[in-house]
Motif scaffolding. Structure first.
Motif, PDB file in Angstrom:
ATOM      1  N   GLU B 168      44.991  41.038  40.924  1.00  0.00           N
ATOM      2  CA  GLU B 168      43.846  41.359  39.827  1.00  0.00           C
ATOM      3  C   GLU B 168      42.951  42.963  39.927  1.00  0.00           C
ATOM      4  OE1 GLU B 168      44.558  38.553  40.907  1.00  0.00           O
ATOM      5  OE2 GLU B 168      43.705  36.909  39.790  1.00  0.00           O
ATOM      6  N   LYS B 169      42.827  43.272  41.077  1.00  0.00           N
ATOM      7  CA  LYS B 169      42.236  44.711  41.286  1.00  0.00           C
ATOM      8  C   LYS B 169      43.086  45.755  40.750  1.00  0.00           C
ATOM      9  CE  LYS B 169      40.082  43.393  45.641  1.00  0.00           C
ATOM     10  NZ  LYS B 169      40.298  43.414  46.978  1.00  0.00           N
ATOM     11  N   LEU B 170      44.424  45.581  40.977  1.00  0.00           N
ATOM     12  CA  LEU B 170      45.358  46.693  40.543  1.00  0.00           C
ATOM     13  C   LEU B 170      45.639  46.669  39.204  1.00  0.00           C
ATOM     14  CD1 LEU B 170      47.841  46.101  43.702  1.00  0.00           C
ATOM     15  CD2 LEU B 170      46.261  47.921  43.360  1.00  0.00           C
ATOM     16  N   ILE B 171      45.677  45.416  38.578  1.00  0.00           N
ATOM     17  CA  ILE B 171      45.865  45.387  37.135  1.00  0.00           C
ATOM     18  C   ILE B 171      44.558  45.891  36.284  1.00  0.00           C
ATOM     19  CG2 ILE B 171      46.149  43.761  34.995  1.00  0.00           C
ATOM     20  CD1 ILE B 171      47.273  41.799  37.020  1.00  0.00           C
ATOM     21  N   GLU B 172      43.463  45.671  36.999  1.00  0.00           N
ATOM     22  CA  GLU B 172      42.305  46.143  36.231  1.00  0.00           C
ATOM     23  C   GLU B 172      42.156  47.817  36.496  1.00  0.00           C
ATOM     24  OE1 GLU B 172      39.360  43.560  38.001  1.00  0.00           O
ATOM     25  OE2 GLU B 172      39.670  42.245  36.506  1.00  0.00           O
ATOM     26  N   ALA B 173      42.722  48.172  37.565  1.00  0.00           N
ATOM     27  CA  ALA B 173      42.770  49.827  37.784  1.00  0.00           C
ATOM     28  C   ALA B 173      43.416  50.633  36.719  1.00  0.00           C
ATOM     29  CB  ALA B 173      43.161  49.867  39.151  1.00  0.00           C
ATOM     30  N   LEU B 174      44.646  49.525  35.882  1.00  0.00           N
ATOM     31  CA  LEU B 174      45.461  50.477  34.888  1.00  0.00           C
ATOM     32  C   LEU B 174      44.690  50.333  33.721  1.00  0.00           C
ATOM     33  CD1 LEU B 174      48.622  48.615  36.272  1.00  0.00           C
ATOM     34  CD2 LEU B 174      47.574  50.623  37.152  1.00  0.00           C
ATOM     35  N   GLY B 175      43.510  49.730  33.512  1.00  0.00           N
ATOM     36  CA  GLY B 175      43.057  49.255  32.145  1.00  0.00           C
ATOM     37  C   GLY B 175      43.705  48.160  31.307  1.00  0.00           C
ATOM     38  N   ALA B 176      44.596  47.549  32.219  1.00  0.00           N
ATOM     39  CA  ALA B 176      44.943  46.461  31.578  1.00  0.00           C
ATOM     40  C   ALA B 176      44.053  44.949  31.841  1.00  0.00           C
ATOM     41  CB  ALA B 176      46.507  45.956  32.264  1.00  0.00           C
ATOM     42  N   GLU B 177      44.408  44.046  31.082  1.00  0.00           N
ATOM     43  CA  GLU B 177      43.627  42.820  31.063  1.00  0.00           C
ATOM     44  C   GLU B 177      44.342  41.953  31.949  1.00  0.00           C
ATOM     45  OE1 GLU B 177      42.833  40.798  27.394  1.00  0.00           O
ATOM     46  OE2 GLU B 177      42.599  42.775  26.301  1.00  0.00           O
ATOM     47  N   VAL B 178      43.622  41.112  32.896  1.00  0.00           N
ATOM     48  CA  VAL B 178      44.070  40.018  33.591  1.00  0.00           C
ATOM     49  C   VAL B 178      44.324  38.817  32.757  1.00  0.00           C
ATOM     50  CG1 VAL B 178      43.698  38.552  35.612  1.00  0.00           C
ATOM     51  CG2 VAL B 178      43.379  41.160  35.571  1.00  0.00           C
ATOM     52  N   ALA B 179      45.520  38.270  32.860  1.00  0.00           N
ATOM     53  CA  ALA B 179      45.668  37.070  32.074  1.00  0.00           C
ATOM     54  C   ALA B 179      45.761  35.890  33.236  1.00  0.00           C
ATOM     55  CB  ALA B 179      47.028  36.916  31.528  1.00  0.00           C
ATOM     56  N   GLN B 180      44.543  35.189  33.181  1.00  0.00           N
ATOM     57  CA  GLN B 180      44.113  34.272  34.396  1.00  0.00           C
ATOM     58  C   GLN B 180      45.129  33.082  34.173  1.00  0.00           C
ATOM     59  OE1 GLN B 180      43.168  34.268  37.289  1.00  0.00           O
ATOM     60  NE2 GLN B 180      42.010  35.932  37.648  1.00  0.00           N
ATOM     61  N   PHE B 181      45.929  32.414  35.152  1.00  0.00           N
ATOM     62  CA  PHE B 181      46.491  31.241  34.683  1.00  0.00           C
ATOM     63  C   PHE B 181      46.450  30.398  35.890  1.00  0.00           C
ATOM     64  CE2 PHE B 181      50.909  32.058  36.807  1.00  0.00           C
ATOM     65  CZ  PHE B 181      50.707  33.413  37.203  1.00  0.00           C
ATOM     66  N   ASP B 182      46.630  28.972  35.570  1.00  0.00           N
ATOM     67  CA  ASP B 182      46.411  27.948  36.617  1.00  0.00           C
ATOM     68  C   ASP B 182      47.601  28.150  37.863  1.00  0.00           C
ATOM     69  OD1 ASP B 182      44.219  27.221  35.276  1.00  0.00           O
ATOM     70  OD2 ASP B 182      45.413  25.494  34.481  1.00  0.00           O
ATOM     71  N   LEU B 183      48.701  28.499  37.532  1.00  0.00           N
ATOM     72  CA  LEU B 183      49.807  28.535  38.671  1.00  0.00           C
ATOM     73  C   LEU B 183      50.146  29.741  39.213  1.00  0.00           C
ATOM     74  CD1 LEU B 183      52.426  26.293  36.623  1.00  0.00           C
ATOM     75  CD2 LEU B 183      50.625  25.495  38.018  1.00  0.00           C
ATOM     76  N   LYS B 184      48.962  30.504  39.300  1.00  0.00           N
ATOM     77  CA  LYS B 184      49.413  31.740  39.847  1.00  0.00           C
ATOM     78  C   LYS B 184      49.839  31.830  41.440  1.00  0.00           C
ATOM     79  CE  LYS B 184      44.576  33.633  41.271  1.00  0.00           C
ATOM     80  NZ  LYS B 184      43.932  34.681  40.922  1.00  0.00           N
ATOM     81  N   THR B 185      49.494  30.611  42.192  1.00  0.00           N
ATOM     82  CA  THR B 185      49.930  30.849  43.520  1.00  0.00           C
ATOM     83  C   THR B 185      50.809  29.487  43.530  1.00  0.00           C
ATOM     84  OG1 THR B 185      48.016  29.395  44.287  1.00  0.00           O
ATOM     85  CG2 THR B 185      47.924  31.698  44.561  1.00  0.00           C
ATOM     86  N   ALA B 186      51.374  29.073  42.412  1.00  0.00           N
ATOM     87  CA  ALA B 186      52.414  27.846  42.566  1.00  0.00           C
ATOM     88  C   ALA B 186      53.726  28.624  42.997  1.00  0.00           C
ATOM     89  CB  ALA B 186      52.547  27.235  41.386  1.00  0.00           C
ATOM     90  N   CYS B 187      54.526  27.419  43.314  1.00  0.00           N
ATOM     91  CA  CYS B 187      55.985  27.846  43.895  1.00  0.00           C
ATOM     92  C   CYS B 187      56.869  27.990  42.894  1.00  0.00           C
ATOM     93  CB  CYS B 187      56.513  26.673  44.980  1.00  0.00           C
ATOM     94  SG  CYS B 187      58.187  27.006  45.629  1.00  0.00           S
ATOM     95  N   CYS B 188      57.715  29.010  42.954  1.00  0.00           N
ATOM     96  CA  CYS B 188      58.714  29.263  41.895  1.00  0.00           C
ATOM     97  C   CYS B 188      59.995  28.643  42.189  1.00  0.00           C
ATOM     98  CB  CYS B 188      59.202  30.878  41.806  1.00  0.00           C
ATOM     99  SG  CYS B 188      60.257  31.317  43.196  1.00  0.00           S
ATOM    100  N   SER B 189      60.025  27.973  43.511  1.00  0.00           N
ATOM    101  CA  SER B 189      61.165  27.046  43.767  1.00  0.00           C
ATOM    102  C   SER B 189      61.892  27.670  44.850  1.00  0.00           C
ATOM    103  CB  SER B 189      62.093  26.767  42.745  1.00  0.00           C
ATOM    104  OG  SER B 189      63.074  27.614  42.464  1.00  0.00           O
ATOM    105  N   GLY B 190      61.626  28.947  45.174  1.00  0.00           N
ATOM    106  CA  GLY B 190      62.512  29.769  46.097  1.00  0.00           C
ATOM    107  C   GLY B 190      64.101  29.728  46.208  1.00  0.00           C
TER     108      GLY B 190
END
Lengths: 190, 294
Positions: B168-190
Motif C-alpha cells: 500500500e505504501k508503495l502504491i500510494e507513493a506513485l500517486g495511485a489509489e489502493v483498491a482494498q480487497f478482502d482476498l489480498k492475503t489469500a492463496c492463489c493455489s501455488g
C-alpha cells in the motif's frame, strides 16, 4: 463393504507418538480439535478429511487412513492454519512430514499423482541446481495427463513467443560442489 | 527468475539501477527447493536453501529476493541453522561436503519489504516526480495489492498477518489509489495450478473477481508464481477477455512504469496476457484529466 467402524485392534497405537516425535510434531498432543485449521484452509471444502479431522485420526491411530489421505497432497503451503492454530501446531510442516512419510511408505493415494510432480521437481533441481519449467511440466504431464497437456498448447506457444519458456536448462557453475552437497544431504535424510 | 519470470527479473534490474541501489546478482545461486523439495526430502530442501546463504555470507551483503517462496525457504533454513539442533548439523555437514561453510549471519529480505522499509516511499516518490515522461504516470489508477501467502505467513515479523501495508505504501507513493480487497492475503493455489488445475483455476479466479469488485484497474503481485497463476486464470478465458481483462504486474513492473521506465525494459512484453502495456496506456488515457497537456 466399506468399513466405517474402526475396531480397537486395528488402531496403530504408536502412530500418535511417532508423529509427536517428529521435530515438527512436538505440539501435536496439544491439539484442541477446535477446527480453526479446517475453517481457514482454502481447500478444506474439497477434502474428505479436512485438517482438524486428520489430527483426530492421528490421535485415533488411523495410520493407513492418514498416510493414504489426499489431504497433504492438496495442501498448497499457504500457512493459514499454521498462523491461526491456537495450540501453535506447525500444521503446514506436519503436512510436509506426512507427504514424505506417505512417499517413503508407498502409501500415496491412488487418486493423486502430485507426489510425481514434487519428485520430478526435486530430480531436476538436484541435477541442474536450477528449475526448468518446461522439463517439469512435460515430464509431469506427458504420460499421465496428455489431454491436459494438449489443452496447454496455446499457453506454451505464448510462452515461447515471450521468451519465458526455455528448452535448455540453466545449470549451476560449480556443479561438482553442488552434487556433493546434494548427495550428502540425501544420505542424511531423517 | 530466468525462466517463466523473466519479465519480473528484468524489471527488478531496471528499477534498482534507476533507484541507484547497487544490486548484484548472486554468484552461482541455486534453486531454494520451494514447496516441492521439502515434500520429498527435508534435509535436501534445507541444504539447497542454505547453499545460497553460505554463498552470500562471505560477501557481507544482504540477500534480497523477489520471490516469497525463496524468502520463506531461506528464512526457514536460516532459523534451522541458528537454532543449532540436529537439523543444523545435517545442513552444515551437507554444505561441508561441497566445501562450503555457513555461520548463520546472512540477512534475507523480500523485495517488497526492502523497497518499503529500506528504499522508502519518499525516495520512490521523488523518482516518480522527477521522471521525464509523465506519460506513464499511474496516478488515478486503482491498484489492488495482492500479497498472497508466503510473504506474510508464517515468518513476517514486520507486517500484520491479515493486513500487511508495505505494498500500500508503495502504491500510494506513485500517486495511485489502493483498491482494498478482502482476498489480498489469500492463496492463489501455488503448485495446485499444475497438479489440480480445476482447483487452481478456481482459487485464482476468486482472487481476480474480488479485485474487480474492488474496482481495481491493475493487480500488483510480489510473487512470480502468483503473477503467473493470475495470468493463466485469465488466458483464453472469456470471463476475463477484452474489457474484463485485468493486467497483473509485478511490484517492480508497477514501480518502473511510474518511474518512466519503458514497458519493454520492464519485461512487460513477456506477460502471458498479450498487450498488457497497451491496456494500461488506454486506462491512463481514460483516467487522465482533460486539462493535462492542453
Amino acid at each position: 463393504m466399506k468399513q466405517n467402524i474402526l475396531y480397537e485392534g486395528r488402531q496403530d497405537t504408536g502412530f500418535l507418538d511417532e508423529i509427536a516425535a517428529l521435530p515438527e510434531g512436538e505440539r501435536v498432543l496439544s491439539c484442541l480439535q477446535c477446527g480453526t485449521c479446517s475453517a481457514t484452509c482454502p481447500v478444506a471444502p474439497l477434502l474428505e478429511h479436512p485438517p482438524r479431522r486428520i489430527f483426530a485420526m492421528i490421535r485415533a491411530g488411523m495410520r493407513n487412513e492418514v498416510l493414504g489421505s489426499l489431504t497433504p497432497w492438496m495442501c498448497s503451503s499457504c500457512y493459514e492454519c499454521t498462523v491461526r492454530c491456537p495450540a501453535q501446531i506447525k500444521i503446514t510442516e506436519i503436512m510436509y512430514a506426512l507427504k514424505r512419510k506417505s512417499i517413503r511408505e508407498n502409501m500415496v493415494p491412488r487418486d493423486s499423482d502430485t507426489h510425481r510432480f514434487y519428485k520430478l521437481f526435486t530430480d531436476i533441481v538436484s541435477k541442474y541446481g536450477r528449475m526448468n519449467e518446461m522439463m517439469l511440466i512435460l515430464r509431469y504431464m506427458m504420460f499421465n495427463h496428455p489431454i491436459d497437456l494438449a489443452a496447454q498448447m496455446p499457453v506454451g506457444i505464448r510462452m515461447f513467443a515471450t521468451g519465458t519458456m526455455q528448452i535448455q536448462p540453466h545449470k549451476v557453475k560449480n556443479q561438482d560442489s553442488f552434487n556433493k552437497i546434494v548427495q550428502k544431504a540425501v544420505s542424511l535424510e531423517e | 527468475m530466468k525462466g517463466t519470470s523473466r519479465g519480473y527479473e528484468e524489471s527488478v534490474t531496471a528499477v534498482f539501477s534507476r533507484l541507484g541501489v547497487a544490486l548484484e546478482e548472486m554468484e552461482d545461486w541455486s534453486c531454494c527447493g520451494s514447496t516441492s523439495v521439502i515434500a520429498v526430502n527435508k534435509v535436501l530442501a534445507m541444504a539447497l536453501a542454505a547453499r545460497n546463504l553460505a554463498l552470500a555470507e562471505p560477501t557481507g551483503l544482504q540477500l534480497v529476493t523477489p520471490c516469497p517462496s525463496c524468502w520463506l525457504e531461506l528464512t526457514k533454513a536460516n532459523n534451522a541453522v541458528r537454532d543449532g539442533g540436529k537439523l543444523a548439523e545435517k545442513i552444515k555437514e551437507s554444505l561441508a561436503a561441497g566445501g562450503l561453510t555457513y555461520n548463520g549471519t546472512t540477512v534475507v529480505r523480500h523485495i517488497v519489504e526492502f523497497l518499503a522499509n529500506e528504499v522508502g516511499a519518499e525516495t520512490i516518490k521523488a523518482h516518480v516526480n522527477n521522471q521525464k515522461y509523465v506519460g506513464n504516470s499511474l496516478s488515478g489508477l486503482r491498484i489492488a495489492p495482492y500479497y498472497g501467502c508466503q510473504i506474510v505467513r508464517p515468518y513476517s515479523d514486520t507486517e500484520e498477518i491479515y493486513n500487511p501495508q508495505n505494498m500500500e505504501k508503495l502504491i500510494e507513493a506513485l500517486g495511485a489509489e489502493v483498491a482494498q480487497f478482502d482476498l489480498k492475503t489469500a492463496c492463489c493455489s501455488g503448485a495446485l495450478m499444475a497438479t489440480r488445475k480445476n482447483v487452481g483455476l478456481d482459487m485464482s479466479k476468486q482472487i481476480l473477481k474480488n479485485t474487480k469488485e474492488a474496482k481495481a484497474d491493475i493487480v500488483v503481485s510480489a510473487c512470480p508464481l502468483c503473477q503467473l497463476n493470475l495470468e493463466l486464470a485469465q488466458f483464453g478465458n472469456s470471463e476475463f477477455s477484452g474489457k474484463n481483462e485485468i493486467p497483473v504486474l509485478s511490484i517492480t513492473q508497477m514501480l518502473g512504469l511510474a518511474m518512466g521506465i519503458s514497458p519493454r525494459e520492464l519485461g512487460l512484453s513477456r506477460s502471458i496476457l498479450p498487450g498488457v502495456a497497451k491496456t494500461i496506456t488506454n486506462m491512463q488515457k481514460q483516467k487522465a484529466p482533460a486539462t493535462i497537456g492542453g
